[in-house]
Motif scaffolding. Structure first.
Motif, PDB file in Angstrom:
ATOM      1  N   ILE A  34     -13.267  28.454  65.633  1.00 13.56           N
ATOM      2  CA  ILE A  34     -12.624  29.508  64.847  1.00 13.56           C
ATOM      3  C   ILE A  34     -12.391  29.011  63.424  1.00 13.56           C
ATOM      4  N   LEU A  35     -11.855  27.793  63.295  1.00 13.76           N
ATOM      5  CA  LEU A  35     -11.607  27.220  61.974  1.00 13.76           C
ATOM      6  C   LEU A  35     -12.914  26.927  61.245  1.00 13.76           C
ATOM      7  N   THR A  36     -13.916  26.447  61.959  1.00 12.82           N
ATOM      8  CA  THR A  36     -15.209  26.156  61.343  1.00 12.82           C
ATOM      9  C   THR A  36     -15.841  27.425  60.784  1.00 12.82           C
ATOM     10  N   ALA A  37     -15.797  28.503  61.538  1.00 12.41           N
ATOM     11  CA  ALA A  37     -16.377  29.762  61.077  1.00 12.41           C
ATOM     12  C   ALA A  37     -15.642  30.282  59.846  1.00 12.41           C
ATOM     13  N   GLU A  38     -14.320  30.197  59.841  1.00 11.83           N
ATOM     14  CA  GLU A  38     -13.554  30.660  58.683  1.00 11.83           C
ATOM     15  C   GLU A  38     -13.834  29.800  57.462  1.00 11.83           C
ATOM     16  N   THR A  39     -14.009  28.492  57.663  1.00 14.79           N
ATOM     17  CA  THR A  39     -14.327  27.603  56.552  1.00 14.79           C
ATOM     18  C   THR A  39     -15.668  27.979  55.939  1.00 14.79           C
ATOM     19  N   LYS A  40     -16.644  28.302  56.775  1.00 14.01           N
ATOM     20  CA  LYS A  40     -17.953  28.710  56.249  1.00 14.01           C
ATOM     21  C   LYS A  40     -17.859  30.031  55.497  1.00 14.01           C
ATOM     22  N   VAL A  41     -17.016  30.940  55.965  1.00 13.74           N
ATOM     23  CA  VAL A  41     -16.821  32.210  55.257  1.00 13.74           C
ATOM     24  C   VAL A  41     -16.201  31.958  53.888  1.00 13.74           C
ATOM     25  N   GLN A  42     -15.185  31.095  53.835  1.00 10.80           N
ATOM     26  CA  GLN A  42     -14.538  30.784  52.563  1.00 10.80           C
ATOM     27  C   GLN A  42     -15.494  30.081  51.608  1.00 10.80           C
ATOM     28  N   LEU A  43     -16.320  29.173  52.125  1.00  9.22           N
ATOM     29  CA  LEU A  43     -17.306  28.484  51.290  1.00  9.22           C
ATOM     30  C   LEU A  43     -18.325  29.474  50.751  1.00  9.22           C
ATOM     31  N   ARG A  44     -18.744  30.403  51.588  1.00  3.53           N
ATOM     32  CA  ARG A  44     -19.709  31.417  51.161  1.00  3.53           C
ATOM     33  C   ARG A  44     -19.127  32.296  50.058  1.00  3.53           C
ATOM     34  N   SER A  45     -17.825  32.544  50.099  1.00  2.00           N
ATOM     35  CA  SER A  45     -17.210  33.358  49.053  1.00  2.00           C
ATOM     36  C   SER A  45     -17.210  32.636  47.707  1.00  2.00           C
ATOM     37  N   ILE A  46     -17.261  31.312  47.718  1.00  2.00           N
ATOM     38  CA  ILE A  46     -17.284  30.536  46.477  1.00  2.00           C
ATOM     39  C   ILE A  46     -18.710  30.312  45.990  1.00  2.00           C
ATOM     40  N   LYS A 122      -6.218  30.713  59.344  1.00  2.00           N
ATOM     41  CA  LYS A 122      -6.508  30.722  60.779  1.00  2.00           C
ATOM     42  C   LYS A 122      -5.602  29.835  61.621  1.00  2.00           C
ATOM     43  N   GLU A 123      -4.610  29.210  61.022  1.00  2.00           N
ATOM     44  CA  GLU A 123      -3.766  28.278  61.773  1.00  2.00           C
ATOM     45  C   GLU A 123      -3.063  28.955  62.940  1.00  2.00           C
ATOM     46  N   THR A 124      -2.408  30.070  62.701  1.00  2.00           N
ATOM     47  CA  THR A 124      -1.684  30.739  63.778  1.00  2.00           C
ATOM     48  C   THR A 124      -2.644  31.288  64.827  1.00  2.00           C
ATOM     49  N   GLU A 125      -3.798  31.792  64.392  1.00  2.00           N
ATOM     50  CA  GLU A 125      -4.771  32.323  65.354  1.00  2.00           C
ATOM     51  C   GLU A 125      -5.305  31.229  66.267  1.00  2.00           C
ATOM     52  N   VAL A 126      -5.559  30.053  65.706  1.00  2.00           N
ATOM     53  CA  VAL A 126      -6.077  28.939  66.507  1.00  2.00           C
ATOM     54  C   VAL A 126      -5.064  28.534  67.567  1.00  2.00           C
ATOM     55  N   PHE A 127      -3.814  28.352  67.170  1.00  2.00           N
ATOM     56  CA  PHE A 127      -2.805  27.900  68.130  1.00  2.00           C
ATOM     57  C   PHE A 127      -2.442  28.985  69.141  1.00  2.00           C
ATOM     58  N   ASN A 128      -2.451  30.231  68.719  1.00  2.00           N
ATOM     59  CA  ASN A 128      -2.159  31.316  69.659  1.00  2.00           C
ATOM     60  C   ASN A 128      -3.286  31.521  70.661  1.00  2.00           C
ATOM     61  N   SER A 129      -4.501  31.261  70.244  1.00  2.00           N
ATOM     62  CA  SER A 129      -5.635  31.476  71.147  1.00  2.00           C
ATOM     63  C   SER A 129      -5.815  30.340  72.150  1.00  2.00           C
ATOM     64  N   MET A 130      -5.150  29.212  71.952  1.00  2.00           N
ATOM     65  CA  MET A 130      -5.317  28.082  72.869  1.00  2.00           C
ATOM     66  C   MET A 130      -4.934  28.443  74.300  1.00  2.00           C
ATOM     67  N   ASP A 131      -3.824  29.177  74.491  1.00  2.00           N
ATOM     68  CA  ASP A 131      -3.409  29.566  75.839  1.00  2.00           C
ATOM     69  C   ASP A 131      -4.471  30.435  76.508  1.00  2.00           C
ATOM     70  N   ASN A 132      -4.965  31.409  75.763  1.00  2.00           N
ATOM     71  CA  ASN A 132      -6.001  32.286  76.324  1.00  2.00           C
ATOM     72  C   ASN A 132      -7.275  31.514  76.636  1.00  2.00           C
ATOM     73  N   LEU A 133      -7.640  30.587  75.749  1.00  2.00           N
ATOM     74  CA  LEU A 133      -8.855  29.806  75.970  1.00  2.00           C
ATOM     75  C   LEU A 133      -8.710  28.886  77.179  1.00  2.00           C
ATOM     76  N   ILE A 134      -7.517  28.334  77.378  1.00  2.00           N
ATOM     77  CA  ILE A 134      -7.293  27.479  78.548  1.00  2.00           C
ATOM     78  C   ILE A 134      -7.372  28.312  79.824  1.00  2.00           C
ATOM     79  N   MET A 135      -6.780  29.510  79.813  1.00  2.00           N
ATOM     80  CA  MET A 135      -6.853  30.372  81.000  1.00  2.00           C
ATOM     81  C   MET A 135      -8.293  30.790  81.277  1.00  2.00           C
ATOM     82  N   GLU A 136      -9.077  31.086  80.234  1.00  2.00           N
ATOM     83  CA  GLU A 136     -10.487  31.447  80.438  1.00  2.00           C
ATOM     84  C   GLU A 136     -11.270  30.293  81.041  1.00  2.00           C
TER      85      GLU A 136
END
Length: 144
Positions: A34-46, A122-136
């Motif tokens: 998730i963080l890697t994809a957002e970083t690439k989006v931000q780099l692409r914007s620059i 993406k910090e809050t999204e990454v940490f919030n998604s950890m529970d869902n990812l562990i359950m999956e």
């Protein structure tokens, strides 16, 4: 078998140590993506479309310098931009550069902080998604 939030810990305790490590590793890897994809989006914007153009001296793109790694013990995931040293200059900028011999001005780059922006976005999204990812991951292993 469907696992809900109430019995996740009991099902997790029933897994072998190898399966537990696999669950954490998969969750960490997906969260880091998730963080890697957002970083690439931000780099692409620059940089624009140049983010995917290949460099002539090593054949790599700027986007390929954004790396992620999950350690063997599945205790941490690391996302960094030092896979390509040029990304550091886009992130931090440079001072005014001049040649020593004749004082020719080579300019300066302003800092764009694309990686810092991606982390804060993406910090809050990454940490919030950890529970869902562990359950999956637990569901996937249990359903095998």
């Amino acid at each position: 078998m469907i696992v809900d939030a109430n019995n996740v810990l009991s099902v997790f305790a029933g897994l072998t140590a190898r399966e537990q490590k696999q669950v954490y590793r998969n969750a960490l890897r997906k969260a880091a993506r998730i963080l890697t994809a957002e970083t690439k989006v931000q780099l692409r914007s620059i940089v624009g479309s140049k983010v995917n153009s290949r460099n002539r001296w090593n054949g790599k793109t700027l986007g390929s310098g954004i790396k992620l790694r999950v350690d063997r013990e599945a205790t941490e995931a690391k996302v960094h931009i030092m896979g390509d040293f040029r990304l550091k200059f886009f992130e931090k900028g440079t001072a005014v550069r001049t040649l020593r011999r004749n004082g020719a001005n080579r300019g300066a780059m302003s800092a764009h902080y694309f990686f810092r922006t991606a982390k804060t976005n993406k910090e809050t999204e990454v940490f919030n998604s950890m529970d869902n990812l562990i359950m999956e991951s637990i569901n996937r292993i249990v359903n095998r």
